[in-house]
Design a protein around this motif. Structure first.
Motif, PDB file in Angstrom:
ATOM      1  N   ASP A 101       0.818  -1.209   0.000  1.00 31.45           N
ATOM      2  CA  ASP A 101       0.000   0.000   0.000  1.00 31.45           C
ATOM      3  C   ASP A 101       0.856   1.267   0.000  1.00 31.45           C
ATOM      4  O   ASP A 101       0.392   2.330   0.351  1.00 31.45           O
ATOM      5  N   THR A 102       2.092   1.140  -0.419  1.00 32.76           N
ATOM      6  CA  THR A 102       2.963   2.314  -0.487  1.00 32.76           C
ATOM      7  C   THR A 102       2.917   2.920  -1.878  1.00 32.76           C
ATOM      8  O   THR A 102       2.730   2.223  -2.874  1.00 32.76           O
ATOM      9  N   VAL A 103       3.108   4.206  -1.932  1.00 32.82           N
ATOM     10  CA  VAL A 103       3.135   4.920  -3.201  1.00 32.82           C
ATOM     11  C   VAL A 103       4.581   4.935  -3.681  1.00 32.82           C
ATOM     12  O   VAL A 103       5.465   5.451  -3.002  1.00 32.82           O
ATOM     13  N   GLU A 104       4.819   4.360  -4.842  1.00 33.06           N
ATOM     14  CA  GLU A 104       6.170   4.272  -5.395  1.00 33.06           C
ATOM     15  C   GLU A 104       6.456   5.500  -6.261  1.00 33.06           C
ATOM     16  O   GLU A 104       5.551   6.114  -6.823  1.00 33.06           O
ATOM     17  N   ASP A 105       7.742   5.817  -6.393  1.00 34.44           N
ATOM     18  CA  ASP A 105       8.162   6.899  -7.266  1.00 34.44           C
ATOM     19  C   ASP A 105       8.117   6.433  -8.717  1.00 34.44           C
ATOM     20  O   ASP A 105       8.538   5.325  -9.029  1.00 34.44           O
ATOM     21  N   ASP A 106       7.622   7.305  -9.585  1.00 32.78           N
ATOM     22  CA  ASP A 106       7.681   6.989 -11.004  1.00 32.78           C
ATOM     23  C   ASP A 106       8.887   7.694 -11.616  1.00 32.78           C
ATOM     24  O   ASP A 106       9.665   8.345 -10.926  1.00 32.78           O
ATOM     25  N   VAL A 107       9.080   7.568 -12.906  1.00 29.29           N
ATOM     26  CA  VAL A 107      10.256   8.097 -13.589  1.00 29.29           C
ATOM     27  C   VAL A 107      10.331   9.618 -13.458  1.00 29.29           C
ATOM     28  O   VAL A 107      11.406  10.185 -13.227  1.00 29.29           O
ATOM     29  N   ASP A 108       9.186  10.290 -13.573  1.00 25.70           N
ATOM     30  CA  ASP A 108       9.186  11.754 -13.489  1.00 25.70           C
ATOM     31  C   ASP A 108       9.557  12.234 -12.092  1.00 25.70           C
ATOM     32  O   ASP A 108      10.249  13.246 -11.940  1.00 25.70           O
TER      33      ASP A 108
END
Length: 185
Positions: A101-108
């Motif tokens: 349930d964690t929000v991952e970093d995307d490329v941007d």
């Protein structure tokens, strides 16, 4: 109005803990933080309500309580419930898709974090002073206020559609005149 210092301290702690929990990357902690903020808001409205009194009915004598904070508290409860239900659905869907349930970093996000101060200044300096003065997409053309034209102002358009033009004849035909003309013929 005698407000207990204990209520104010509890409200402040709930606000601080709610904001701290909402800054986490885990959606469950965001939900807990939002619930803490909702309860702190309800406590704030309870403190603002002041001294309790009788129900605010017409004709009631004596000290009555203010109905506005009560209505705002009910509204805050409903909003907190709705957003909590949305967050629970979001957490459930995130758990179904990624088992986390964690929000991952995307490329941007990663590229934005890795930018240096020199690149930031370069992005800020890309606009020229001439571009900042332009207020429309039509650079170099004279603009004027909007003018509303009617259909009769356009002589080049040949249209058979009826127009609202007053009848030039002096006589106005009413329902009685129509019946009289029909009988004569």
């Amino acid at each position: 109005m005698d407000v207990s210092l204990t209520l104010i301290v509890i409200m402040a702690v709930l606000f601080a803990a709610g904001v701290y929990a909402m800054m986490e990357r885990s959606l469950t902690r965001v939900l807990i933080g939002f619930l803490l903020l909702g309860n702190a808001t309800n406590l704030l409205l309870l403190i603002v309500m002041g001294v309790p009194g009788k129900a605010p009915f017409f004709g009631e004598e004596g000290a009555i309580s203010d109905p506005l904070p009560q209505a705002l508290t009910l509204t805050a409860i409903v909003i907190t419930f709705a957003v909590s239900a949305f967050l629970l659905a979001l957490i459930y869907r995130s758990w179904q898709l990624g088992q986390a349930d964690t929000v991952e970093d995307d490329v941007d996000d990663i590229a934005l974090r890795e930018r240096t101060d020199a690149e930031e200044e370069l992005f800020d300096d890309e606009s020229s002073p001439d571009e900042e003065e332009a207020t429309t997409d039509f650079v170099g053309t004279a603009t004027s206020p909007i003018t509303v034209l009617h259909m009769r102002d356009h002589a080049a358009i040949d249209d058979d559609a009826p127009m609202d033009v007053p009848d030039p004849s002096p006589r106005s035909a009413g329902p009685a005149d129509d019946d009289a003309e029909g009988d004569r013929s």
